[in-house]
Motif scaffolding. Structure first.
Motif, PDB file in Angstrom:
ATOM      1  N   GLY A   1     -11.887   3.532   6.254  1.00  0.00           N
ATOM      2  CA  GLY A   1     -12.121   2.597   7.853  1.00  0.00           C
ATOM      3  C   GLY A   1     -12.053   2.585   9.222  1.00  0.00           C
ATOM      4  O   GLY A   1     -13.100   2.516   9.873  1.00  0.00           O
ATOM      5  N   HIS A   2     -10.996   4.339   9.030  1.00  0.00           N
ATOM      6  CA  HIS A   2     -11.149   4.710  10.595  1.00  0.00           C
ATOM      7  C   HIS A   2     -12.725   5.604  10.347  1.00  0.00           C
ATOM      8  O   HIS A   2     -13.513   5.002  11.586  1.00  0.00           O
ATOM      9  CB  HIS A   2     -10.597   5.530  10.699  1.00  0.00           C
ATOM     10  N   GLU A   3     -12.823   6.158   9.874  1.00  0.00           N
ATOM     11  CA  GLU A   3     -14.096   7.244   9.636  1.00  0.00           C
ATOM     12  C   GLU A   3     -15.794   6.783  10.012  1.00  0.00           C
ATOM     13  O   GLU A   3     -16.345   6.486  11.103  1.00  0.00           O
ATOM     14  CB  GLU A   3     -14.049   8.064   8.596  1.00  0.00           C
ATOM     15  N   VAL A   4     -15.651   5.644   8.689  1.00  0.00           N
ATOM     16  CA  VAL A   4     -16.913   4.335   8.479  1.00  0.00           C
ATOM     17  C   VAL A   4     -16.963   3.782  10.191  1.00  0.00           C
ATOM     18  O   VAL A   4     -18.148   4.185  11.075  1.00  0.00           O
ATOM     19  CB  VAL A   4     -16.340   3.997   7.984  1.00  0.00           C
ATOM     20  N   SER A   5     -15.981   4.065  10.639  1.00  0.00           N
ATOM     21  CA  SER A   5     -16.068   3.103  11.604  1.00  0.00           C
ATOM     22  C   SER A   5     -16.343   3.509  13.004  1.00  0.00           C
ATOM     23  O   SER A   5     -17.886   3.263  14.853  1.00  0.00           O
ATOM     24  CB  SER A   5     -15.090   2.334  12.639  1.00  0.00           C
ATOM     25  N   HIS A   6     -16.467   5.280  12.990  1.00  0.00           N
ATOM     26  CA  HIS A   6     -16.750   6.052  14.046  1.00  0.00           C
ATOM     27  C   HIS A   6     -18.054   5.438  13.823  1.00  0.00           C
ATOM     28  O   HIS A   6     -18.875   5.675  15.019  1.00  0.00           O
ATOM     29  CB  HIS A   6     -16.389   7.436  14.527  1.00  0.00           C
ATOM     30  N   ALA A   7     -18.867   5.367  12.746  1.00  0.00           N
ATOM     31  CA  ALA A   7     -20.294   5.744  11.763  1.00  0.00           C
ATOM     32  C   ALA A   7     -20.955   4.159  13.197  1.00  0.00           C
ATOM     33  O   ALA A   7     -21.731   4.562  13.703  1.00  0.00           O
ATOM     34  CB  ALA A   7     -20.520   5.476  10.712  1.00  0.00           C
TER      35      ALA A   7
ATOM     36  N   ALA B   1     -14.811  15.640  18.137  1.00  0.00           N
ATOM     37  CA  ALA B   1     -13.350  15.400  18.917  1.00  0.00           C
ATOM     38  C   ALA B   1     -13.269  14.252  19.549  1.00  0.00           C
ATOM     39  O   ALA B   1     -13.997  14.506  20.833  1.00  0.00           O
ATOM     40  CB  ALA B   1     -13.214  17.189  19.942  1.00  0.00           C
ATOM     41  N   HIS B   2     -13.926  13.301  19.330  1.00  0.00           N
ATOM     42  CA  HIS B   2     -13.196  11.971  19.899  1.00  0.00           C
ATOM     43  C   HIS B   2     -12.275  11.874  21.318  1.00  0.00           C
ATOM     44  O   HIS B   2     -11.460  12.552  20.950  1.00  0.00           O
ATOM     45  CB  HIS B   2     -13.608  11.162  18.774  1.00  0.00           C
ATOM     46  N   GLY B   3     -13.390  10.839  22.088  1.00  0.00           N
ATOM     47  CA  GLY B   3     -12.477  10.685  23.336  1.00  0.00           C
ATOM     48  C   GLY B   3     -10.948  10.082  22.728  1.00  0.00           C
ATOM     49  O   GLY B   3     -11.513   9.074  21.494  1.00  0.00           O
TER      50      GLY B   3
ATOM     51  N   GLN C   1     -12.939   6.326  21.979  1.00  0.00           N
ATOM     52  CA  GLN C   1     -13.366   6.170  20.327  1.00  0.00           C
ATOM     53  C   GLN C   1     -12.418   6.113  19.663  1.00  0.00           C
ATOM     54  O   GLN C   1     -12.947   5.282  18.759  1.00  0.00           O
ATOM     55  CB  GLN C   1     -14.693   7.548  20.612  1.00  0.00           C
ATOM     56  N   GLU C   2     -11.548   7.062  19.607  1.00  0.00           N
ATOM     57  CA  GLU C   2     -10.218   6.378  18.479  1.00  0.00           C
ATOM     58  C   GLU C   2      -9.907   5.126  18.316  1.00  0.00           C
ATOM     59  O   GLU C   2      -9.364   5.558  17.358  1.00  0.00           O
ATOM     60  CB  GLU C   2      -9.155   8.794  19.128  1.00  0.00           C
ATOM     61  N   SER C   3      -9.270   4.916  20.044  1.00  0.00           N
ATOM     62  CA  SER C   3      -8.938   3.430  19.282  1.00  0.00           C
ATOM     63  C   SER C   3      -9.537   2.611  19.024  1.00  0.00           C
ATOM     64  O   SER C   3      -9.048   1.785  17.989  1.00  0.00           O
ATOM     65  CB  SER C   3      -8.512   3.096  21.236  1.00  0.00           C
TER      66      SER C   3
ATOM     67  N   SER D   1      -7.675  16.955  15.418  1.00  0.00           N
ATOM     68  CA  SER D   1      -8.836  16.000  16.499  1.00  0.00           C
ATOM     69  C   SER D   1      -8.707  14.115  16.517  1.00  0.00           C
ATOM     70  O   SER D   1      -9.052  13.502  16.983  1.00  0.00           O
ATOM     71  CB  SER D   1     -10.576  16.075  15.475  1.00  0.00           C
ATOM     72  N   HIS D   2      -7.699  13.995  15.593  1.00  0.00           N
ATOM     73  CA  HIS D   2      -7.123  13.245  15.129  1.00  0.00           C
ATOM     74  C   HIS D   2      -5.691  13.088  15.853  1.00  0.00           C
ATOM     75  O   HIS D   2      -4.353  12.991  14.517  1.00  0.00           O
ATOM     76  CB  HIS D   2      -6.956  12.479  14.010  1.00  0.00           C
ATOM     77  N   PRO D   3      -4.848  13.117  17.094  1.00  0.00           N
ATOM     78  CA  PRO D   3      -3.598  13.384  17.442  1.00  0.00           C
ATOM     79  C   PRO D   3      -2.626  12.019  16.866  1.00  0.00           C
ATOM     80  O   PRO D   3      -3.058  10.731  16.883  1.00  0.00           O
ATOM     81  CB  PRO D   3      -3.064  13.708  18.759  1.00  0.00           C
TER      82      PRO D   3
END
Ligand SMILES: [Zn+2]
Length: 287
Positions: free
Chosen positions: A135-141, A200-202, A205-207, A249-251
């Protein structure tokens, strides 16, 4: 940065790049088209699959990975249909592959091309845990974070003249520098293709990916509360001697988990609405 380039980018940001991220409403600069991003991503994806060991879809694990990818993609499509934007995901060609690798990692390229590494399955532990990651990765796209990073990089590195926009134009202007930027944004660095997708998302973008991911997994019928458990397990891994690639890349820290807990009431509303969706019986199965 040259003033002309900045001015051109600002003008374009008012015209072509006048866009905002679904759900969060954050405005973002986009100077590249979906179709250009998708076709370049497809090339990188094919190269990656050609040089890595794809697990057969007939195995239980690969079938699970494909099932979760499919359910989340369908949930995202439903979200856009229900919010009056049914064409938002046009051009996406969803595909999910499980790849044999000890790396703890997963990613989704622009256009919906996903990879899950077998190394992350002991951390996701069950199908719902996998839905947190996917769900998280799809959301980056879906939030076009890669396109945003490319756009920012193209402006910062002077790959576009004033008033110009587009990946094809940057490529025509400065092919080497544009390719290098792409490789940096998407972690395409031969021969270390195992790092593809390691963008390395900001923090914002991670939130954002956490937020959208919780909604999409909920709509797909997966209990969003598992996100707290999953990120807790990731945090525990950070105390080991070798930091997993995904964690770099995902603290995973107390702030991330606290933010996710704040989003939980909203996510649970979506989960309750879709609770009539048949849920899998393998949700608690350990891998
Ligand atoms: Zn992320």
């Amino acid at each position: 940065m040259k003033r002309g380039i900045l001015y051109g980018a600002m003008l374009l940001s008012l015209v072509w790049a006048c866009t905002s991220v679904p759900l969060t409403g954050r405005r973002q600069l986009l100077l590249v088209s979906d179709s250009d991003m998708h076709s370049m991503a497809l090339t990188s994806y094919k190269q990656f699959l050609d040089t890595n060991k794809v697990v057969s879809a007939t195995t239980t694990q690969a079938a699970m990975v494909k099932r979760v990818g499919d359910r989340i993609a369908k949930a995202a499509q439903r979200y856009f249909e229900q919010t009056g934007n049914p064409n938002y995901l046009d051009g996406y060609q969803w595909q999910t592959e499980l790849v044999e690798s000890k790396e703890v990692n997963a990613w989704c390229m622009p256009g919906g091309k996903m990879v899950v590494y077998t190394g992350i399955l002991p951390v996701t532990q069950n199908e719902t845990g996998l839905a947190v990651v996917m769900g998280h990765e799809v959301s980056h796209a879906i939030a076009k974070h890669g396109a945003e990073r490319m756009s920012q990089g193209m402006v910062a590195e002077g790959l576009l003249a004033a008033g110009q926009a587009g990946l094809g134009i940057a490529m025509a202007n400065k092919p080497g520098a544009t390719q290098t930027l792409w490789n940096t944004v998407f972690g395409v660095a031969a021969p270390a293709a195992a790092q593809l997708g390691l963008l390395a998302h900001g923090r914002n973008q991670e939130s954002e990916a956490d937020h959208l991911g919780l909604i999409f997994m909920s709509m797909a019928g997966y209990d969003p509360k598992e996100a707290v458990n999953f990120w807790g397990r990731m945090a525990a891994l950070s105390k080991g001697s070798k930091t997993p690639i995904f964690l770099s890349s995902h603290p995973s820290d107390t702030q991330r988990i606290a933010d996710i807990q704040k989003l939980m009431p909203e996510a649970l509303k979506y989960y309750q609405v879709t609770s009539t969706t048949p849920t899998t019986t393998s949700g608690s199965k350990k891998y």
